[in-house]
Design a protein around this motif. Structure first.
Motif, PDB file in Angstrom:
ATOM      1  N   UNK A 153       0.647  -1.221  -0.078  1.00  0.00           N
ATOM      2  CA  UNK A 153      -0.034  -0.005  -0.056  1.00  0.00           C
ATOM      3  C   UNK A 153       0.929   1.191   0.013  1.00  0.00           C
ATOM      4  N   UNK A 154       2.281   1.171  -0.126  1.00  0.00           N
ATOM      5  CA  UNK A 154       3.217   2.269   0.030  1.00  0.00           C
ATOM      6  C   UNK A 154       2.869   3.341  -0.777  1.00  0.00           C
ATOM      7  N   UNK A 155       3.030   4.591  -0.575  1.00  0.00           N
ATOM      8  CA  UNK A 155       3.025   5.872  -1.231  1.00  0.00           C
ATOM      9  C   UNK A 155       4.351   6.270  -1.695  1.00  0.00           C
ATOM     10  N   UNK A 156       4.280   7.303  -2.210  1.00  0.00           N
ATOM     11  CA  UNK A 156       5.576   8.120  -2.722  1.00  0.00           C
ATOM     12  C   UNK A 156       6.399   8.232  -1.530  1.00  0.00           C
ATOM     13  N   UNK A 157       7.809   8.206  -1.696  1.00  0.00           N
ATOM     14  CA  UNK A 157       8.641   8.129  -0.666  1.00  0.00           C
ATOM     15  C   UNK A 157      10.312   7.843  -0.806  1.00  0.00           C
ATOM     16  N   UNK A 158      11.105   8.235   0.152  1.00  0.00           N
ATOM     17  CA  UNK A 158      12.469   8.189   0.056  1.00  0.00           C
ATOM     18  C   UNK A 158      12.773   6.632   0.423  1.00  0.00           C
ATOM     19  N   UNK A 159      13.747   5.911  -0.531  1.00  0.00           N
ATOM     20  CA  UNK A 159      13.894   4.581  -0.308  1.00  0.00           C
ATOM     21  C   UNK A 159      15.213   4.523  -0.660  1.00  0.00           C
ATOM     22  N   UNK A 160      15.864   3.307  -0.170  1.00  0.00           N
ATOM     23  CA  UNK A 160      17.276   2.896  -0.104  1.00  0.00           C
ATOM     24  C   UNK A 160      17.227   1.911  -1.372  1.00  0.00           C
ATOM     25  N   UNK A 161      18.181   1.840  -2.231  1.00  0.00           N
ATOM     26  CA  UNK A 161      18.180   0.968  -3.494  1.00  0.00           C
ATOM     27  C   UNK A 161      19.033  -0.253  -3.036  1.00  0.00           C
ATOM     28  N   UNK A 162      18.371  -1.496  -3.443  1.00  0.00           N
ATOM     29  CA  UNK A 162      19.119  -2.911  -3.324  1.00  0.00           C
ATOM     30  C   UNK A 162      20.477  -2.726  -4.169  1.00  0.00           C
ATOM     31  N   UNK A 163      21.311  -3.581  -3.451  1.00  0.00           N
ATOM     32  CA  UNK A 163      22.658  -3.774  -4.285  1.00  0.00           C
ATOM     33  C   UNK A 163      22.271  -4.267  -5.678  1.00  0.00           C
ATOM     34  N   UNK A 164      21.548  -5.119  -5.788  1.00  0.00           N
ATOM     35  CA  UNK A 164      21.198  -5.657  -7.188  1.00  0.00           C
ATOM     36  C   UNK A 164      20.821  -4.675  -8.223  1.00  0.00           C
ATOM     37  N   UNK A 165      19.807  -3.849  -7.598  1.00  0.00           N
ATOM     38  CA  UNK A 165      19.395  -2.657  -8.488  1.00  0.00           C
ATOM     39  C   UNK A 165      20.661  -1.629  -8.919  1.00  0.00           C
ATOM     40  N   UNK A 166      21.218  -1.364  -7.799  1.00  0.00           N
ATOM     41  CA  UNK A 166      22.653  -0.613  -8.166  1.00  0.00           C
ATOM     42  C   UNK A 166      23.490  -1.277  -8.925  1.00  0.00           C
ATOM     43  N   UNK A 167      23.775  -2.620  -8.946  1.00  0.00           N
ATOM     44  CA  UNK A 167      24.612  -3.358  -9.857  1.00  0.00           C
ATOM     45  C   UNK A 167      23.921  -3.350 -11.303  1.00  0.00           C
ATOM     46  N   UNK A 168      22.550  -3.566 -11.302  1.00  0.00           N
ATOM     47  CA  UNK A 168      21.908  -3.617 -12.691  1.00  0.00           C
ATOM     48  C   UNK A 168      21.983  -2.225 -13.385  1.00  0.00           C
ATOM     49  N   UNK A 169      22.076  -1.127 -12.684  1.00  0.00           N
ATOM     50  CA  UNK A 169      22.106   0.467 -13.048  1.00  0.00           C
ATOM     51  C   UNK A 169      23.340   0.806 -13.187  1.00  0.00           C
ATOM     52  N   UNK A 170      24.499   0.121 -12.778  1.00  0.00           N
ATOM     53  CA  UNK A 170      25.838   0.560 -13.074  1.00  0.00           C
ATOM     54  C   UNK A 170      26.202   1.002 -14.477  1.00  0.00           C
ATOM     55  N   UNK A 171      25.479   0.239 -15.262  1.00  0.00           N
ATOM     56  CA  UNK A 171      25.739   0.480 -16.905  1.00  0.00           C
ATOM     57  C   UNK A 171      25.376   2.022 -17.453  1.00  0.00           C
ATOM     58  N   UNK A 172      24.733   2.629 -16.411  1.00  0.00           N
ATOM     59  CA  UNK A 172      24.400   3.789 -16.702  1.00  0.00           C
ATOM     60  C   UNK A 172      25.506   4.863 -16.103  1.00  0.00           C
ATOM     61  N   UNK A 173      26.296   4.496 -15.365  1.00  0.00           N
ATOM     62  CA  UNK A 173      27.087   5.317 -14.588  1.00  0.00           C
ATOM     63  C   UNK A 173      28.588   4.796 -14.934  1.00  0.00           C
ATOM     64  N   UNK A 174      29.555   5.518 -14.419  1.00  0.00           N
ATOM     65  CA  UNK A 174      30.799   5.255 -14.403  1.00  0.00           C
ATOM     66  C   UNK A 174      31.374   3.772 -13.837  1.00  0.00           C
ATOM     67  N   UNK A 175      30.566   3.279 -12.933  1.00  0.00           N
ATOM     68  CA  UNK A 175      30.616   2.123 -12.067  1.00  0.00           C
ATOM     69  C   UNK A 175      29.440   2.205 -11.022  1.00  0.00           C
ATOM     70  N   UNK A 176      29.611   0.833 -10.681  1.00  0.00           N
ATOM     71  CA  UNK A 176      28.789   0.621  -9.507  1.00  0.00           C
ATOM     72  C   UNK A 176      28.830   1.437  -8.311  1.00  0.00           C
ATOM     73  N   UNK A 177      29.993   1.973  -7.939  1.00  0.00           N
ATOM     74  CA  UNK A 177      30.258   2.808  -6.859  1.00  0.00           C
ATOM     75  C   UNK A 177      29.638   4.118  -6.953  1.00  0.00           C
ATOM     76  N   UNK A 178      29.266   4.418  -8.553  1.00  0.00           N
ATOM     77  CA  UNK A 178      28.906   5.719  -8.622  1.00  0.00           C
ATOM     78  C   UNK A 178      27.336   5.765  -8.739  1.00  0.00           C
ATOM     79  N   UNK A 179      26.660   4.752  -8.593  1.00  0.00           N
ATOM     80  CA  UNK A 179      25.170   4.840  -8.446  1.00  0.00           C
ATOM     81  C   UNK A 179      24.738   5.183  -7.245  1.00  0.00           C
TER      82      UNK A 179
END
Ligand code: PGA
Length: 250
Positions: A153-179
């Motif tokens: 039932x959650x509404x719009x909020x600030x969240x922490x990204x999972x390590x899986x998601x940060x790794x999946x999205x690393x390709x859009x950044x210089x590297x995982x540590x940049x996400x």
């Protein structure tokens, strides 16, 4: 196994993906002041390219519409090319002829992300809600940045990204540590208030998550499973993403 709910599932070849997705979106989108919910990432790009082609060809006119983003990284300026604000503006808004003042994206640099998140939820309501929400699915089953464990039932909020998601999205950044580590995301409850949802999945990395979301139990472990409760969902998958689905479809 059969789907016991009413989602429509289309399994298409790669070259049909954009056209099928565009048809599904336009089928449910009102002509006057359409309010389109925008997912970012690689998956929806063939849809945005096809919508832009139809605009250029004079087949559709959505220039009176509004674009409402699902999420934004905390810490990125809206001018940063990696921000979702930049994605929505340049890849969707500009090609569709929708002016910047009709594009809503949470402010990733807001002094207080929780206040910004609550304000964004209100802005969606003030606009009258989302007519058609375009969504992707994460390889971990996330919906927008609602990671496993997110309340249904959650509404719009600030969240922490999972390590899986940060790794999946690393390709859009210089590297995982940049996400970025955090984001503002529409909640699962927010997304479910859209009048209809078009869920897109491409590629083998989404196969397990898509099968779990569509045919597994509804629960917080697979956030996208909440869509089983939505009355108007169209799922468009390419053959690789649909590989783990053992459902009958027509
Ligand atoms: P993708 O992201 O389209 O870049 O794979 C989808 C998602 O994580 O929701």
């Amino acid at each position: 196994m059969t789907m016991s709910y009413t989602a429509r599932l289309l399994v298409v070849d790669d070259e049909e993906f954009g056209g099928a997705a565009a048809d599904a979106v336009l089928d449910r989108l009102p002509e006057r002041s359409p309010r389109l919910g925008i997912a970012t990432g690689d998956t929806p790009m063939p849809l945005y390219v096809e919508l832009a082609r139809r605009v250029r060809a004079g087949e559709i006119d959505v220039s009176s519409g509004f674009l409402i983003a699902l999420d934004e990284y905390i810490g990125l300026d809206c001018q940063d090319p990696r921000s979702y604000a930049a994605y929505v503006r340049t890849r969707v808004g500009a090609p569709l002829g929708i002016p910047a003042h009709n594009i809503l994206v949470p402010d990733g640099l807001a002094a207080d992300p929780d206040v910004e998140a609550a304000a964004f939820e209100r802005r969606i309501d003030d606009l009258g809600g989302v007519d058609v929400q375009i969504a992707g699915i994460g390889s971990n089953g996330h919906l927008a940045f609602n990671e496993p464990g997110s309340p249904l039932e959650s509404t719009t909020r600030a969240v922490a990204l999972s390590e899986q998601t940060r790794a999946d999205n690393a390709r859009f950044f210089a590297g995982c540590s940049d996400v970025p580590h955090r984001a503002i995301t529409q909640g699962l409850g927010t997304i479910c208030r859209a009048r209809s949802v078009v869920l897109l999945a491409r590629g083998a990395t989404k196969a397990a998550a898509l099968a779990a979301a569509l045919t597994g139990p509804v629960g917080t472990e697979v956030p996208a499973s909440v869509l089983q409760r939505h009355p108007a969902v169209t799922v468009i998958a390419d053959r690789s993403a649909a590989a783990d689905l053992s459902i009958r479809h027509h």
